[in-house]
Design an enzyme around this catalytic site. Structure first.
Site, PDB file in Angstrom:
ATOM      1  N   SER A 144       0.844  -1.196   0.000  1.00 52.75           N
ATOM      2  CA  SER A 144       0.000   0.000   0.000  1.00 52.75           C
ATOM      3  C   SER A 144       0.876   1.240   0.000  1.00 52.75           C
ATOM      4  O   SER A 144       1.970   1.249   0.576  1.00 52.75           O
ATOM      5  CB  SER A 144      -0.903   0.031   1.244  1.00 52.75           C
ATOM      6  OG  SER A 144      -1.576   1.270   1.354  1.00 52.75           O
ATOM      7  N   TYR A 157      -1.840   0.947  10.539  1.00 49.79           N
ATOM      8  CA  TYR A 157      -1.955   0.212   9.278  1.00 49.79           C
ATOM      9  C   TYR A 157      -0.740   0.469   8.392  1.00 49.79           C
ATOM     10  O   TYR A 157      -0.152  -0.463   7.827  1.00 49.79           O
ATOM     11  CB  TYR A 157      -3.232   0.642   8.562  1.00 49.79           C
ATOM     12  CG  TYR A 157      -3.379   0.110   7.158  1.00 49.79           C
ATOM     13  CD1 TYR A 157      -3.780  -1.202   6.932  1.00 49.79           C
ATOM     14  CD2 TYR A 157      -3.123   0.923   6.055  1.00 49.79           C
ATOM     15  CE1 TYR A 157      -3.918  -1.695   5.646  1.00 49.79           C
ATOM     16  CE2 TYR A 157      -3.265   0.441   4.759  1.00 49.79           C
ATOM     17  CZ  TYR A 157      -3.658  -0.866   4.563  1.00 49.79           C
ATOM     18  OH  TYR A 157      -3.792  -1.347   3.289  1.00 49.79           O
TER      19      TYR A 157
END
Length: 251
Positions: A144, A157
């Site tokens: 990501s 995250y």
């Protein structure tokens, strides 16, 4: 074996209900892929996904797999590879968590880290060993853009994805010259069930767009894929923004 364009005939998805993974499977089935394994926690959602892919013409199998149970990964994945060679493993499991809540509940933050990083390290190493043993194949790792630089809004995250990204890059170097290959995919904000209700960031994308980028990356033999591609330039600039300035950016 992959075809002349680098596309797989067989696919193993780790995270069998991932919207990105299923969009990728649909796209690859429309090209060359004929055998698909969906690995994940048993659920009606995974069985429904398997039925949909079968309707597209693929031979689809499901297998119970839990990212949070690394001790089982070797047994589960070795059984899949024992059924036949796998041209591509798509490591697509992960959870977003709730930053504000998880800061107050460290156990939840640890669950994000265990799923996104520890589980991925385990599954990634087992898969890489199997690909290396058979002498060919690609491990595609869904990372990501959140892992590129810590942000106040999602550093739990983001840190798990940063660890995953570095791990995947190093694993790719370890496999260099063996016939096995690692491709790291770095999407931006993806409109999906996981992000439902969250405010989209600039340059947001869709599971279908990520799937298209994965196919192109496979054809090119890429090591890193950004989705959308403009994020490569943007993040290159943001990495060098002074921290005091970065804190004030609305991202």
């Amino acid at each position: 074996m992959k075809d002349a364009f680098g596309l797989p005939q067989s696919l193993l998805v780790l995270g069998g209900t991932s919207e990105i993974a299923l969009a990728t499977a649909r796209r690859l089935i429309a090209r060359r892929t004929r055998t698909v394994w969906l690995a994940g926690r048993p659920s009606t959602a995974m069985e429904s996904a398997a039925a949909h892919l079968r309707a597209l013409g693929a031979d689809v199998h499901t297998v119970a797999f839990d990212a949070l149970d690394p001790e089982s990964h070797e047994t589960v994945l070795d059984k899949v590879f024992a059924e036949g060679e796998i041209d591509m493993v798509l490591l697509a499991f992960g959870i977003l968590g709730d930053q504000a809540h998880d800061e107050r509940e460290p156990v939840n933050a640890v669950r994000v880290a265990r799923t996104n990083y520890i589980g991925a390290v385990s599954a990634g190493l087992v898969s890489a060993r199997a690909l290396q043993t058979q002498g060919h194949g690609t491990l595609v790792v869904l990372s990501s853009v959140a892992g590129e630089r810590a942000r106040r809004s999602d550093f739990i995250y983001g840190s798990s994805k940063a660890g995953l990204d570095v791990f995947a890059q190093g694993l790719g170097d370890a496999l260099y010259g063996t016939g096995a290959h690692v491709m790291v995919v770095r999407p931006g904000f993806v409109h999906s069930r996981m992000t439902a209700g969250r405010e989209a960031t600039p340059l947001s994308t869709t599971p279908e767009a990520v799937a298209t980028a994965i196919e192109l990356g496979l054809r090119r033999g890429s090591e890193t894929v950004w989705v959308p591609g403009l994020l490569r330039v943007l993040m290159s600039a943001l990495r060098h923004v002074p921290r005091a300035v970065f804190r004030r950016l609305p991202i």
